[in-house]
Design a protein around this motif. Structure first.
Motif, PDB file in Angstrom:
ATOM      1  N   SER A 181       0.832  -1.194   0.000  1.00  0.00           N
ATOM      2  CA  SER A 181       0.000   0.000   0.000  1.00  0.00           C
ATOM      3  C   SER A 181       0.871   1.250   0.000  1.00  0.00           C
ATOM      4  CB  SER A 181      -0.893  -0.052   1.244  1.00  0.00           C
ATOM      5  OG  SER A 181      -1.452   1.202   1.465  1.00  0.00           O
ATOM      6  N   GLU A 182       0.418   2.281  -0.753  1.00  0.00           N
ATOM      7  CA  GLU A 182       1.217   3.501  -0.819  1.00  0.00           C
ATOM      8  C   GLU A 182       1.076   4.323   0.467  1.00  0.00           C
ATOM      9  OE1 GLU A 182      -0.044   5.525  -4.381  1.00  0.00           O
ATOM     10  OE2 GLU A 182       0.321   3.681  -5.524  1.00  0.00           O
ATOM     11  N   MET A 183      -0.012   4.078   1.203  1.00  0.00           N
ATOM     12  CA  MET A 183      -0.266   4.881   2.402  1.00  0.00           C
ATOM     13  C   MET A 183      -0.373   3.998   3.634  1.00  0.00           C
ATOM     14  SD  MET A 183      -3.097   7.720   1.514  1.00  0.00           S
ATOM     15  CE  MET A 183      -3.636   7.680  -0.173  1.00  0.00           C
ATOM     16  N   THR A 184       0.009   4.546   4.771  1.00  0.00           N
ATOM     17  CA  THR A 184      -0.218   3.831   6.019  1.00  0.00           C
ATOM     18  C   THR A 184      -1.693   4.032   6.398  1.00  0.00           C
ATOM     19  OG1 THR A 184       0.174   5.704   7.464  1.00  0.00           O
ATOM     20  CG2 THR A 184       2.120   4.431   6.771  1.00  0.00           C
ATOM     21  N   PHE A 234      -6.428  11.106   4.531  1.00  0.00           N
ATOM     22  CA  PHE A 234      -6.678  11.415   3.118  1.00  0.00           C
ATOM     23  C   PHE A 234      -8.179  11.598   2.866  1.00  0.00           C
ATOM     24  CE2 PHE A 234      -7.617  10.219  -1.247  1.00  0.00           C
ATOM     25  CZ  PHE A 234      -6.701  10.988  -1.960  1.00  0.00           C
ATOM     26  N   VAL A 235      -8.976  10.721   3.478  1.00  0.00           N
ATOM     27  CA  VAL A 235     -10.431  10.801   3.284  1.00  0.00           C
ATOM     28  C   VAL A 235     -10.988  12.095   3.881  1.00  0.00           C
ATOM     29  CG1 VAL A 235     -12.628   9.729   3.932  1.00  0.00           C
ATOM     30  CG2 VAL A 235     -10.740   8.317   3.157  1.00  0.00           C
ATOM     31  N   LEU A 236     -10.352  12.562   4.954  1.00  0.00           N
ATOM     32  CA  LEU A 236     -10.821  13.802   5.584  1.00  0.00           C
ATOM     33  C   LEU A 236     -10.468  15.023   4.749  1.00  0.00           C
ATOM     34  CD1 LEU A 236      -9.915  13.390   9.336  1.00  0.00           C
ATOM     35  CD2 LEU A 236     -11.956  12.693   8.109  1.00  0.00           C
ATOM     36  N   GLU A 237      -9.319  14.930   4.078  1.00  0.00           N
ATOM     37  CA  GLU A 237      -8.796  16.122   3.409  1.00  0.00           C
ATOM     38  C   GLU A 237      -9.232  16.254   1.965  1.00  0.00           C
ATOM     39  OE1 GLU A 237      -4.734  15.331   4.227  1.00  0.00           O
ATOM     40  OE2 GLU A 237      -5.014  15.727   6.374  1.00  0.00           O
ATOM     41  N   VAL A 277     -12.247   3.564  -8.041  1.00  0.00           N
ATOM     42  CA  VAL A 277     -11.785   4.216  -6.813  1.00  0.00           C
ATOM     43  C   VAL A 277     -10.266   4.133  -6.658  1.00  0.00           C
ATOM     44  CG1 VAL A 277     -11.879   4.076  -4.303  1.00  0.00           C
ATOM     45  CG2 VAL A 277     -13.943   3.763  -5.633  1.00  0.00           C
ATOM     46  N   GLU A 278      -9.737   2.937  -6.876  1.00  0.00           N
ATOM     47  CA  GLU A 278      -8.328   2.707  -6.540  1.00  0.00           C
ATOM     48  C   GLU A 278      -7.371   3.059  -7.674  1.00  0.00           C
ATOM     49  OE1 GLU A 278      -8.376  -1.369  -5.048  1.00  0.00           O
ATOM     50  OE2 GLU A 278     -10.012  -0.776  -3.717  1.00  0.00           O
ATOM     51  N   LYS A 279      -7.809   2.854  -8.919  1.00  0.00           N
ATOM     52  CA  LYS A 279      -6.879   3.071 -10.033  1.00  0.00           C
ATOM     53  C   LYS A 279      -7.174   4.384 -10.769  1.00  0.00           C
ATOM     54  CE  LYS A 279      -4.553  -0.799  -9.835  1.00  0.00           C
ATOM     55  NZ  LYS A 279      -5.311  -1.873  -9.323  1.00  0.00           N
ATOM     56  N   HIS A 280      -8.452   4.664 -10.984  1.00  0.00           N
ATOM     57  CA  HIS A 280      -8.772   5.819 -11.817  1.00  0.00           C
ATOM     58  C   HIS A 280      -8.804   7.125 -11.016  1.00  0.00           C
ATOM     59  CE1 HIS A 280     -10.170   7.632 -15.556  1.00  0.00           C
ATOM     60  NE2 HIS A 280     -10.915   8.395 -14.781  1.00  0.00           N
ATOM     61  N   PHE A 281      -9.739   7.217 -10.072  1.00  0.00           N
ATOM     62  CA  PHE A 281      -9.871   8.483  -9.325  1.00  0.00           C
ATOM     63  C   PHE A 281      -8.948   8.560  -8.121  1.00  0.00           C
ATOM     64  CE2 PHE A 281     -14.053   8.253 -11.486  1.00  0.00           C
ATOM     65  CZ  PHE A 281     -13.966   9.447 -12.193  1.00  0.00           C
ATOM     66  N   LYS A 282      -8.585   7.412  -7.580  1.00  0.00           N
ATOM     67  CA  LYS A 282      -7.716   7.344  -6.401  1.00  0.00           C
ATOM     68  C   LYS A 282      -8.257   8.160  -5.220  1.00  0.00           C
ATOM     69  CE  LYS A 282      -3.498   6.654  -9.080  1.00  0.00           C
ATOM     70  NZ  LYS A 282      -2.913   5.451  -9.131  1.00  0.00           N
ATOM     71  N   CYS A 283      -9.559   8.134  -5.063  1.00  0.00           N
ATOM     72  CA  CYS A 283     -10.186   8.756  -3.881  1.00  0.00           C
ATOM     73  C   CYS A 283     -11.611   8.210  -3.766  1.00  0.00           C
ATOM     74  CB  CYS A 283     -10.177  10.279  -3.996  1.00  0.00           C
ATOM     75  SG  CYS A 283     -11.344  10.920  -5.182  1.00  0.00           S
ATOM     76  N   PRO A 284     -12.291   8.437  -2.637  1.00  0.00           N
ATOM     77  CA  PRO A 284     -13.674   7.964  -2.539  1.00  0.00           C
ATOM     78  C   PRO A 284     -14.530   8.575  -3.650  1.00  0.00           C
ATOM     79  CG  PRO A 284     -12.869   8.579  -0.382  1.00  0.00           C
ATOM     80  CD  PRO A 284     -11.837   9.040  -1.365  1.00  0.00           C
ATOM     81  N   VAL A 285     -15.464   7.780  -4.162  1.00  0.00           N
ATOM     82  CA  VAL A 285     -16.273   8.202  -5.303  1.00  0.00           C
ATOM     83  C   VAL A 285     -17.753   8.059  -4.951  1.00  0.00           C
ATOM     84  CG1 VAL A 285     -16.921   7.584  -7.674  1.00  0.00           C
ATOM     85  CG2 VAL A 285     -14.514   7.516  -6.990  1.00  0.00           C
ATOM     86  N   ILE A 286     -18.544   9.060  -5.338  1.00  0.00           N
ATOM     87  CA  ILE A 286     -20.006   8.912  -5.237  1.00  0.00           C
ATOM     88  C   ILE A 286     -20.546   8.742  -6.654  1.00  0.00           C
ATOM     89  CG2 ILE A 286     -22.165   9.845  -4.348  1.00  0.00           C
ATOM     90  CD1 ILE A 286     -20.651  11.654  -2.510  1.00  0.00           C
TER      91      ILE A 286
END
Ligand code: 4AD
Ligand code: MG
Length: 477
Positions: free
Chosen positions: A298-301, A308-311, A357-366
């Motif tokens: 994983s790239e992040m701890t 990351f989700v908060l920011e 989520v993981e490859k394209h946007f790399k952040c939570p998606v709605i």
């Protein structure tokens, strides 16, 4: 003498005379050092035994898992990593634990082994941490909604309705299964059943919740839900807890804002209140990562992931845009997915959700505005006549964490949809009253609580974030 929680002892601002701690022995080293844990914190308190003046019979009974009571002074510790320890003056064995038989020995047990011992696994560091975080998160859920003036509603567990229309229900009956009463047509006579009708365990409190939202304005449920779907995956439970807010006069955009704000609040609450437990789990994950090839790490701890989700705002993408992205990502139908989406209208599989989520946007998606035919009957039809105001929130490592929608508030449109799907209007007449009398735009969503706990703890199997998991073929304990 009253005992003091280990957490409070470790947080003491001074040394103390004569304290008492009670807990379970994690380890006992050199016939002298007890690591004592009482569940109040991930941290153990070191208790130093005066082994020269303690009878051998007692020393032998200080084994992993034994319940003990220690009394003595809280003194500064010379050992690394701890400020205080207890210099034991009096030691009492409250409950023995046979080291030959106690399964939770101080070594690394596999998660599979621990699952088979769900009643004892909570005595390990990892599960202690997970269950404390779960508890704090549920408090955060109530805090969030209560502060905003939402009314907590307890919707029924036993119901006649199939809210999701997916037919994945556990039936509830008091009829004798070996001698079922039959109607003249030979079918089971549910009129003779306890409630005089066919009932099941709830799959969602939404429909009942909607009736309350149309009176109290903003409500939420937080309770157990049941699904007899035979998905033996690391994301599905047969019994899970769901949080379902429902808000009158909210459209889909307001619903998305609420869901995003809510999720960020509870994650922040965990970061602010579960520091030690999260740090422990982060360390555990880092250890695990080391055994993986570099490319899969994983790239992040864990803490970086939570922050990351908060920011970052969740990326809002329509179903149609998502399908285009997925199609473009597989130009030659390369074997990226086991199931390739060719057509608009197909339901996304978890591999597609995770790609987005993981490859394209790399952040939570709605994801919103799904095709009507793959979503539940109660969702608001868009002006295009083919999509509905649905939203799913997708999280890295998890996939779908939230499912929700703006509801169809127009009586006629809703009834027509029910007819088309063969849903019994009479059965749901009480639900239709929300549209008969004072109907209005309203929206809500369901958050799978265990999927949230999975994300926050960094665990990968949903069976490891609920005390006693219910999955196909497994309902022990
Ligand atoms: O998407 P679902 O089925 O939506 C509903 O039940 C709506 N009535 C919610 C609403 O609008 N009030 O389920 C909502 C969430 C999912 O996104 C997922 O997080 C979780 O519940 N979920 C499960 N979690 C664990 N095990 C299962 N079998 C789950 N099924 C759904
Ligand atoms: Mg869903």
């Amino acid at each position: 003498m009253r005992h003091t929680k280990v957490k409070d002892l470790l947080n003491s601002t001074t040394t103390l005379q004569e304290v008492n701690a009670k807990g379970w022995v994690r380890t006992f080293r050199n016939n002298q050092f007890i690591a004592l844990n009482d569940g109040s914190t991930i941290n153990n308190i070191q208790c130093v035994v005066d082994f020269e003046n303690t009878p051998d019979e007692i020393l032998k009974r200080i084994t992993t898992g034994a319940a003990v009571s220690v009394t003595g002074n809280l003194v500064e510790s010379k050992g690394a990593g701890q400020k205080y320890e207890i210099k034991v003056a009096k030691l009492e064995i409250l409950g023995d634990s046979d080291p030959e038989k106690f399964p939770m020995q101080p070594k690394k047990h596999s998660l599979e082994f621990l699952r088979e011992n769900a009643h004892l696994r909570v005595r390990t560091n990892s599960f202690g941490a997970i269950m404390r975080i779960r508890s704090v998160l549920s408090f955060a859920v109530h805090n969030y909604f209560q502060q905003k003036g939402f009314v907590y509603v307890n919707t029924p567990i036993i119901t006649g309705a199939d809210a999701e229309g997916a037919g994945e229900m556990f039936q509830v009956t008091s009829l004798p299964l070996d001698n079922l009463p039959k109607t003249e047509e030979g079918t089971i006579d549910y009129k003779k059943d306890f409630f005089g009708k066919h009932t099941n365990l709830t799959v969602s409190g939404q429909l009942e919740g909607e009736t309350f939202a149309m009176a109290l304005g903003q409500i939420y449920t937080f309770g157990p839900t049941f699904r007899a779907e035979n998905s033996n995956t690391s994301r599905h439970l047969a019994e899970f807890w769901m949080i379902e807010p429902e808000v009158a006069f909210n459209d889909l955009d307001a619903n998305m804002d609420l869901a995003e704000d809510f999720i960020q609040y509870v994650i922040k609450y965990a970061l602010d209140n579960c520091g030690d437990d999260l740090k422990f789990l982060e360390g555990r994950l880092l250890e695990e990562e080391k055994s993986k090839p570099q490319a899969e790490r994983s790239e992040m701890t864990l803490l970086e992931k939570l922050n990351f989700v908060l920011e970052n705002n969740f990326k809002r993408v329509s179903y149609t845009e998502a399908i285009d992205i997925l199609r473009e990502s597989t130009p030659n139908k390369k074997k990226k997915f086991s199931y390739i989406i060719n057509e608009w209208g197909a339901d996304l599989q978890s591999e597609h959700e995770r790609y987005l989520v993981e490859k394209h946007f790399k952040c939570p998606v709605i994801l919103f505005d799904y095709p009507a035919n793959i979503k539940a009957f109660y969702m608001r039809l868009n002006e295009d006549g083919k999509t509905v105001r649905a939203m799913d929130i997708l999280f890295p490592g998890i996939g779908e964490i939230v499912g929700g929608s703006q509801r169809e508030e127009r009586f006629d449109v809703l009834v027509e949809k029910m007819k088309a799907l063969g849903i019994d209007e009479k059965e749901l007449s009480w639900y239709l009253d929300t549209r008969r009398f004072g109907s209005a735009v309203h929206s809500g969503f369901g958050l799978g609580f265990e999927r949230l706990v999975l994300f926050v703890t960094g665990m990968t199997n949903i069976r490891d974030v609920i005390p006693f998991p219910r999955t196909p073929g497994s309902a022990e304990f």
